[in-house]
Design an enzyme around this catalytic site. Structure first.
Site, PDB file in Angstrom:
ATOM      1  CG  HIS A 364      32.480  32.302  39.927  1.00 46.59           C
ATOM      2  ND1 HIS A 364      33.158  31.120  39.818  1.00 46.59           N
ATOM      3  CD2 HIS A 364      31.672  32.376  38.855  1.00 46.59           C
ATOM      4  CE1 HIS A 364      32.788  30.502  38.703  1.00 46.59           C
ATOM      5  NE2 HIS A 364      31.879  31.244  38.100  1.00 46.59           N
ATOM      6  CE  LYS A 556      46.210  28.542  46.139  1.00 45.57           C
ATOM      7  NZ  LYS A 556      44.951  27.906  45.861  1.00 45.57           N
ATOM      8  NE  ARG A 557      45.610  37.390  39.914  1.00 45.05           N
ATOM      9  CZ  ARG A 557      45.217  38.231  38.971  1.00 45.05           C
ATOM     10  NH1 ARG A 557      45.026  37.798  37.735  1.00 45.05           N
ATOM     11  NH2 ARG A 557      45.036  39.505  39.217  1.00 45.05           N
ATOM     12  CE  LYS A 562      43.101  33.033  45.022  1.00 44.77           C
ATOM     13  NZ  LYS A 562      42.626  31.673  44.717  1.00 44.77           N
ATOM     14  CB  THR A 664      39.838  24.696  39.915  1.00 44.69           C
ATOM     15  OG1 THR A 664      40.468  25.926  39.538  1.00 44.69           O
ATOM     16  CG2 THR A 664      38.338  24.838  39.848  1.00 44.69           C
ATOM     17  CE  LYS A 668      43.637  23.871  37.491  1.00 44.36           C
ATOM     18  NZ  LYS A 668      44.099  25.277  37.407  1.00 44.36           N
TER      19      LYS A 668
END
Ligand code: PLP
Length: 817
Positions: A364, A556-557, A562, A664, A668
């Site tokens: 991952h 998100k985290r 990110k 992911t 969505k």
């Protein structure tokens, strides 16, 4: 929750109503006059559970009698969320339940909110496991999920004065109506101690005995997972750690009261709390204990099941496929070898064949800090027999390479299970790779990078082993349940059959993108979701936002890769631009952020504070009123995601290229009709192929370009900053305390860091991001084009169904389809 069109048969409704009343009386112990909302939730959940149990027993019996191969999904995390609507909806009972409750004067929309959000995971990895469980049940893959039943899931995030505070999560405080405790299913798990050996007879292999010092009992708790239209019901089996009763009683009776209690607490601490780290190292002894604990219990459990049915372990790979979700369960390689060789007496080579044919590994992350390694010293102390086994696997592995003519010492060092450079450590990634027949990445780009980076040398030696399985999401939760408005519109346009095969049927929506009337309806359902989110923002933050504004969402985290920081720089740049020309023709925007930071990740927590500082300053400034708002919604979890995602216009997927394995939430958002602004990273790449690049806003450095800059050591952003007046002004403002008057120096370190070592290429991508945002605004000003793109996003996201992903695992890795 809209799949049952029309009116429910009234006898079904009254039967359900009676069932709920019986549960309320005899299981909850309340009458309808005194029942609280939570009592009603419990009664409904128990009534739904009865329906599941009938299916469940039938499925278990069929799998047993059919003698088919089973899939075992081992994961340290399952980010499940609430189950009430999920279960009712998959059973086709949601409308029945709504009506039955309405007859009792109870609003199902109110009581569904009382269910705690089961957060036994950190983020994407755990949510993937939950989506997979649902898809496996839908596709009738006989599967068991195995994990840990944490007393406390991921911490609850409170924002106090702009800072993240972590509060204990208490999902079990009022019990859990979905689970069944199975006290009769329990195993004793050992730790520590020493190993003895007796020589084999007539030159055979020696037999080893592990005399562990400490025993912890694993007790099973089962949760049934029901598939779409009740297709099948699988079991999620989570293990809870208990002290071994007799052992401690002995000490207690001998007078060592404190010691006995301490031992008990130590044993129970294994399943006490989820490690709140996401993509960062959690190298603690307790973490290794958790990993071994759940792997050992799960493997004993599945071997027992196999032996009961087959009487021999020789055919294990024909009837069992085990998937390791990341390296967290990688100790399974050594544990399965130990069970086969030491406990069941198989020959080493035979056991190795069975092990490698049964295990499969999903990688991952490529982030070096997140690739697990354990100090050899810790392993020797906690799992002495496993350390021996790992040495032996390594010796066979390196020998076989030398026999194949591999001489290169550098190569041998890189593929070894033991890292020698920074103190001796066991490389769990290499162990999982060697012990598995399949090693998969989670998007095309990520899998390619796995071959080129972390596993280059192992890949050269075993070129068949690495394969790709691009992640997916379950549409039952992320479309039908989260967005009933859109689902209703889709069903009325495409028919009920859509619900059974959205992966293929969604494409039929494409022609509707050309119809003005349909686009209008699409925009209207979106507006309803946005009003709902606006009300939630008002309620939780006291900030009023205009549902007609562009909802620009980044949830998100919180992690540097990110790049929430890049979005915040854009926010400030926009603020400056609007302030300079408040009468200009601006697109009103609401910037929406949410996400948790690992408790020990200081930089990420500072970014949360910055988001809140920026939000306060901008929201208080009358100059930009009505044009720009910024909100940070606390405590991001599955339920909040279900509220936010269907209301998003713009989806921020802006990680540094090459660092997000798949993502992911990108799927969505697109499924729900948001347009993506994003880098060519993770599954964004495949999304751009499916959806069409012209219906997304792709910008920035590619993974290749990032890699080239890295090789050239280009991290200094000074020239870039000097070259962009916009960026300079933004950075100066933040650095000089424009958003932190109470502590003007708060962000000096953060901003100076960008100048000297812009590790995540935030500055390098800033101008391209700004330009892409201008394109967003241009599209938004042209509603016909915007909504055309939005409809096409929904129509072309079918491939990202986790049903597609699971079919690929099932046919190519597990061989059960
Ligand atoms: C889907 C999901 C994630 C994963 O989001 P990414 O943006 O792909 O990292 C994390 N947390 C929750 C609650 C989710 O639903």
């Amino acid at each position: 929750m809209t799949q049952e069109s029309g009116v429910s048969p009234s006898d079904e409704v009254s039967a359900f109503r009676e069932k709920v009343l019986r549960k309320l009386t005899y299981s909850v112990g309340k009458d309808s006059a005194s029942a609280s909302d939570y009592d009603w939730f419990e009664a409904v959940a128990l009534a739904a559970r009865d329906h599941i149990i009938d299916h469940w027993m039938e499925c278990t019996r069929q799998t047993y009698e059919g003698g088919c191969k089973r899939v075992y999904y081992l994961s340290l995390e399952f980010l499940i969320g609430r189950l009430l609507v999920d279960s009712l909806s998959n059973l086709g009972l949601f409308e029945v339940a709504r009506e039955a409750l309405a007859e009792l004067d109870v609003d199902i929309e109110r009581i569904r909110l009382l269910e705690p959000d089961a957060a036994l995971g950190n983020g994407g990895l755990g949510r993937l496991a939950a989506c997979f469980m649902e898809s496996m049940a839908t596709l009738q893959v006989a599967a068991h999920g195995y994990g840990i039943r944490y007393d406390h899931g991921l911490f609850r995030q409170a924002i106090v004065d702009g800072w993240q505070h972590e509060q204990t999560e208490t999902w079990l405080d009022f019990g859990n109506p979905w689970e069944f405790e199975r006290p009769e299913v329990s195993y004793l798990i050992g730790f520590g101690g020493h190993v003895t050996a007796i020589p084999g007879e007539s030159g055979g292999e020696a037999r080893h005995f592990w005399h562990w010092a400490e025993g912890v009992r694993a007790i099973a708790y089962d949760t049934p997972i029901v598939g779409w239209r009740g297709a099948s019901v699988n079991t999620l089996r989570l293990w809870r750690a208990r002290a071994e009763a007799d052992f401690h009683l002995e000490r207690f009776n001998a007078g060592d009261h404190i010691g006995a209690v301490a031992e008990e607490a130590k044993a129970q601490s294994i399943s006490r709390v989820l490690y709140p780290a996401d993509s960062t190292e959690a190298g603690q002894e307790l973490r290794l204990r958790q990993e071994y604990f759940f792997v050992a219990a799960s493997l004993q459990d599945l071997l027992r099941r196999h032996l009961d049915q087959r009487g021999t372990l020789d055919n294990l790979p024909d009837y069992a496929a085990i998937q390791l979700n990341d390296t967290h369960p990688a100790i399974a390689v050594a544990e399965l070898m130990r069970l086969l060789v030491d406990v069941h007496g198989l020959q080493w080579q035979h056991a190795w064949k069975l092990t490698t044919a049964t295990l499969n590994y999903t990688n991952h992350t490529l982030l070096p800090e997140a690739l697990e390694t354990w100090p050899v010293g810790l392993m020797e102390r906690l799992l002495p027999r496993h350390m021996q086994i790992i040495y032996l696997i390594n010796a066979h592995h390196l020998d076989s390479l030398r026999q194949r003519g591999v001489q290169d010492a550098e190569l041998l060092r890189s593929v070894s299970l033991i890292e020698e450079d920074h103190g001796r450590r066991v490389r769990m990634g290499n162990l999982a790779f060697l012990g598995s027949s399949s090693v998969n990445g989670v998007s095309a780009l990520h899998t390619g990078l796995m071959r080129k980076t972390v596993f280059t040398d192992l890949h050269a030696l075993y070129p068949e082993r690495i394969n790709n399985k691009t992640n997916g999401i379950t549409f039952r939760r992320w479309l039908y349940q989260a967005n009933p408005h859109l689902t209703g519109l889709l069903v009325s346009s495409l028919g009920e059959a859509l619900l059974d095969d959205p992966q293929h049927r969604l494409r039929d929506l494409e022609p509707f993108a050309e119809q003005a009337a349909f686009r209008l309806q699409f925009a209207e359902q979106r507006m309803a979701n946005k009003r709902h989110l606006a009300a939630l923002i008002q309620e939780r933050l006291g900030v009023s936002v205009d549902p007609a504004a562009l909802f620009d969402v980044h949830v998100k985290r919180i992690h540097e890769y990110k790049r929430q920081l890049l979005n915040l720089l854009h926010t400030v740049a926009l603020y400056h631009a609007i302030s300079a020309d408040p009468g200009g023709d601006w697109v009103p925007r609401v910037k929406i952020f949410a996400g948790k930071a690992a408790a020990s990740y200081h930089q990420a927590k500072l970014i949360i504070k910055l988001a809140n500082d920026i939000a306060r300053t901008i929201n208080d400034d009358p100059t930009v009123r009505g044009l720009l708002k910024v909100v940070f919604l606390p405590n991001y979890n599955v339920s909040l995601a279900e509220d936010i995602i269907p209301a998003a216009d713009l989806s921020e997927q802006i990680s540094t290229a090459g660092l997000e394995a798949s993502g992911t939430s990108n799927m969505k958002f697109a499924l729900n009709g948001a347009l993506t602004i994003g880098t060519l990273d993770g599954a964004n790449v495949e999304m751009s192929e499916q959806i069409g690049r012209e219906h997304m806003f792709i910008f920035g450095l590619t993974a290749q370009q990032v890699e080239a800059r890295k090789r050239a050591g280009e991290f200094n952003a000074e020239a870039t900053i000097i070259g962009s007046r916009r960026l300079s002004e933004v950075l100066s403002a933040i650095r000089d305390g424009a958003f932190s008057a109470d502590d003007p120096g708060r962000y000096v370190g953060l901003i100076d860091g960008l100048y000297w070592h812009d590790t995540y290429h935030v500055c390098a991508d800033f101008e391209a991001y700004w330009q892409a945002q201008l394109e967003v605004e241009a599209r938004w000003r042209d509603p016909e084009q915007w909504w055309r793109s939005a409809v096409l996003n929904t129509a072309r996201t079918g491939w990202f169904s986790s049903d597609r992903t699971i079919r690929e695992y099932a046919s190519e890795i597990w061989k059960v389809m």
